[in-house]
Design an enzyme around this catalytic site. Structure first.
Site, PDB file in Angstrom:
ATOM      1  N   ILE A 279       0.847  -1.198   0.000  1.00  0.00           N
ATOM      2  CA  ILE A 279       0.000   0.000   0.000  1.00  0.00           C
ATOM      3  C   ILE A 279       0.877   1.241   0.000  1.00  0.00           C
ATOM      4  CG2 ILE A 279      -1.803   1.287   1.196  1.00  0.00           C
ATOM      5  CD1 ILE A 279      -2.732  -1.292   2.494  1.00  0.00           C
ATOM      6  N   SER A 280       1.933   1.200   0.803  1.00  0.00           N
ATOM      7  CA  SER A 280       2.758   2.394   0.936  1.00  0.00           C
ATOM      8  C   SER A 280       4.182   2.022   1.341  1.00  0.00           C
ATOM      9  CB  SER A 280       2.121   3.308   1.996  1.00  0.00           C
ATOM     10  OG  SER A 280       3.085   4.087   2.644  1.00  0.00           O
TER      11      SER A 280
ATOM     12  N   LYS B 106       9.470   6.015   4.871  1.00  0.00           N
ATOM     13  CA  LYS B 106      10.846   6.156   5.334  1.00  0.00           C
ATOM     14  C   LYS B 106      11.187   5.061   6.338  1.00  0.00           C
ATOM     15  CE  LYS B 106      11.423  10.263   7.232  1.00  0.00           C
ATOM     16  NZ  LYS B 106      10.888   9.841   8.461  1.00  0.00           N
ATOM     17  N   GLU B 107      10.258   4.844   7.273  1.00  0.00           N
ATOM     18  CA  GLU B 107      10.558   3.921   8.368  1.00  0.00           C
ATOM     19  C   GLU B 107       9.775   2.627   8.301  1.00  0.00           C
ATOM     20  OE1 GLU B 107      11.816   6.462  12.044  1.00  0.00           O
ATOM     21  OE2 GLU B 107       9.699   6.777  11.665  1.00  0.00           O
ATOM     22  N   ALA B 108       8.643   2.693   7.659  1.00  0.00           N
ATOM     23  CA  ALA B 108       7.781   1.513   7.630  1.00  0.00           C
ATOM     24  C   ALA B 108       7.139   1.354   6.257  1.00  0.00           C
ATOM     25  CB  ALA B 108       6.688   1.653   8.689  1.00  0.00           C
TER      26      ALA B 108
ATOM     27  N   VAL C 188       3.655  -0.371   4.450  1.00  0.00           N
ATOM     28  CA  VAL C 188       2.332  -0.903   4.774  1.00  0.00           C
ATOM     29  C   VAL C 188       1.888  -1.803   3.624  1.00  0.00           C
ATOM     30  CG1 VAL C 188      -0.066  -0.348   5.350  1.00  0.00           C
ATOM     31  CG2 VAL C 188       1.783   1.152   6.155  1.00  0.00           C
TER      32      VAL C 188
ATOM     33  N   LYS D 224       1.609  -3.322   8.867  1.00  0.00           N
ATOM     34  CA  LYS D 224       2.649  -2.294   8.882  1.00  0.00           C
ATOM     35  C   LYS D 224       3.942  -2.913   9.399  1.00  0.00           C
ATOM     36  CE  LYS D 224       3.382   2.524  10.301  1.00  0.00           C
ATOM     37  NZ  LYS D 224       2.761   3.727  10.900  1.00  0.00           N
TER      38      LYS D 224
ATOM     39  N   ILE E 232      -8.409  -0.182   6.001  1.00  0.00           N
ATOM     40  CA  ILE E 232      -9.374   0.871   5.699  1.00  0.00           C
ATOM     41  C   ILE E 232      -9.460   1.020   4.180  1.00  0.00           C
ATOM     42  CG2 ILE E 232     -10.019   3.290   6.068  1.00  0.00           C
ATOM     43  CD1 ILE E 232      -9.911   1.628   8.671  1.00  0.00           C
TER      44      ILE E 232
ATOM     45  N   ASP F 148       1.213  13.945  15.333  1.00  0.00           N
ATOM     46  CA  ASP F 148       1.618  14.074  13.925  1.00  0.00           C
ATOM     47  C   ASP F 148       0.356  14.147  13.062  1.00  0.00           C
ATOM     48  OD1 ASP F 148       3.268  14.274  11.719  1.00  0.00           O
ATOM     49  OD2 ASP F 148       3.596  12.114  11.536  1.00  0.00           O
TER      50      ASP F 148
ATOM     51  N   ASP G 267      -1.569   6.329  11.828  1.00  0.00           N
ATOM     52  CA  ASP G 267      -0.169   6.660  12.117  1.00  0.00           C
ATOM     53  C   ASP G 267      -0.018   7.290  13.503  1.00  0.00           C
ATOM     54  OD1 ASP G 267       2.479   6.743  11.632  1.00  0.00           O
ATOM     55  OD2 ASP G 267       2.414   8.313  10.112  1.00  0.00           O
TER      56      ASP G 267
END
Ligand SMILES: Nc1ncnc2c1ncn2[C@@H]1O[C@H](COP(=O)(O)OP(=O)(O)OP(=O)(O)O)[C@@H](O)[C@H]1O
Ligand SMILES: [Mg+2]
Length: 263
Positions: free
Chosen positions: A66-67, A70-72, A74, A88, A158, A201, A218
Site C-alpha cells: 500500500i505504501s 521512510k521507516e515503515a 504498509v 505495517k 481501511i 503528527d 499513524d
C-alpha cells in the site's frame, strides 16, 4: 504474493532463509518496487515473525504494497477468513531510533531503559498498537488493531471491499469540509479527554478519507498527557489542522480548535 500457509509454519531457519531468497529472486510481491521492498523488509527475522503471526489467524497472505515510507512499509494482507488486513512493517535499519527513544522515555507505560536499536523499534511498534487500542476503545475512528509482534503490526484495513485502500485527505479533499473538520476536532477531543493521548503528527497526510468519513492513522508517536511534550504536540496538531482545512475552505484558528478540544 506470499502465502503463509500452515505447511510453512514450522519452517526451520534454513527453510526460512531459502524462502526469503525465493521472495527476493522471484519478486513475489506485487508492485513496481517489488524487489527493493522484498529485500529491505523481509530480513530473516521479519519473515519469522510473519510466519508466527500466521498462527494467529490474522494473516495468511501478504498481497501487495500500500505504501513504502521512510521507516515503515504498509502491505495489504488477507486473514484466514479472506478479509483484508493492513500490515505495517517497520525497518530496523532506517528507523529514527533517537526520536523513538526520546518519545518512549517520557512515557510512563514504558519503564525499561532501552539502548538497543531493535528493542527501541519493537517498543515503538508496541506503543503504536497500544495507542491504537486506547483510541479505538475511546470511540476515535482509527483502524482497529488486531495484533503486534516485534516490528510488525496488523490492523483493520481501511478501504473498500475490492481491496482499494482509502486515500488520505491530502489526496482526496473532503466533499463537505466543515462536516469533516467538525468530526476530526471531535476525535481530537475524544483522544484527549477519553484516551488521554495527543496524536502528535496529525495532518491531512495522516487522516484517511474513507467514503467521506475521517479515519485517523499513524499514531505511533502519540504521547500520554503527562509527557513533557504533550502540550507542544497538541498545539502543533491544532496548527496543522487549522492550516490544512483553510485550504479546504474552512477557517478556524488553532486557538479555537484547542478550546474545542480542552474546554
Ligand atoms: N489501516 C490502513 N488501511 C489502509 N491503508 C493504510 C492503513 N494504514 C496505513 N495505510 C496507508 O499507508 C500509508 C502509510 O501509513 P502510516 O502513515 O501509518 O505510515 P508512516 O510511518 O507515516 O509512513 P511514512 O514513512 O510514509 O510517513 C498511509 O498514508 C495510508 O495510505
Ligand atoms: Mg504517515
Amino acid at each position: 504474493m506470499i502465502t503463509l500457509s500452515a505447511d510453512k509454519k514450522d519452517k526451520t531457519f534454513h527453510e526460512i532463509d531459502s524462502a526469503l531468497e525465493r521472495v527476493k529472486s522471484e519478486k513475489r510481491l506485487k508492485g513496481v518496487e517489488d524487489r527493493r521492498v522484498a529485500s529491505e523488509v523481509f530480513d530473516k527475522r521479519t519473515l519469522e515473525v510473519l510466519y508466527k503471526l500466521s498462527n494467529t489467524g490474522y494473516l495468511s497472505i501478504l498481497d501487495g504494497v500500500i505504501s513504502t515510507g521512510k521507516e515503515a512499509n504498509v502491505f495489504k494482507g488477507l486473514d484466514d477468513h479472506d478479509d483484508f488486513v493492513a500490515v505495517k512493517i517497520y525497518r530496523i535499519a532506517t528507523s529514527d531510533f533517537k526520536k523513538m527513544q526520546y518519545y518512549i522515555q517520557g512515557d510512563p507505560r514504558f519503564k525499561v531503559k532501552m539502548s538497543n536499536k531493535r528493542q527501541v523499534v519493537h517498543a515503538w511498534v508496541n506503543k503504536e498498537f497500544r495507542n491504537l487500542k486506547r483510541a479505538y476503545e475511546s470511540g476515535v475512528r482509527v483502524p482497529r488493531p488486531f495484533v503486534s509482534r516485534e516490528n510488525v503490526l496488523i490492523m483493520e484495513f481501511i478501504g473498500d471491499s475490492e481491496g482499494n485502500p482509502a486515500p488520505t485527505l491530502k489526496e482526496a479533499p473532503p466533499l463537505h469540509p466543515r462536516k469533516m473538520f467538525d468530526k476530526i476536532v471531535y476525535y481530537m477531543r475524544l483522544l484527549y479527554k477519553m484516551a488521554r493521548l495527543v496524536h502528535g503528527d496529525l495532518s491531512a497526510f495522516n487522516i484517511l478519507n474513507f467514503e467521506e468519513e475521517p479515519v485517523i492513522i499513524d499514531i505511533s508517536q502519540a504521547v500520554v498527557l503527562d509527557h513533557p511534550i504533550a502540550e507542544e504536540l497538541l498545539e502543533r496538531d491544532a496548527r496543522n489542522i487549522s492550516r490544512d482545512f483553510k485550504r479546504f475552505g474552512v477557517s478556524s484558528t488553532p486557538q479555537e480548535i484547542l478550546e474545542k478540544i480542552m474546554d
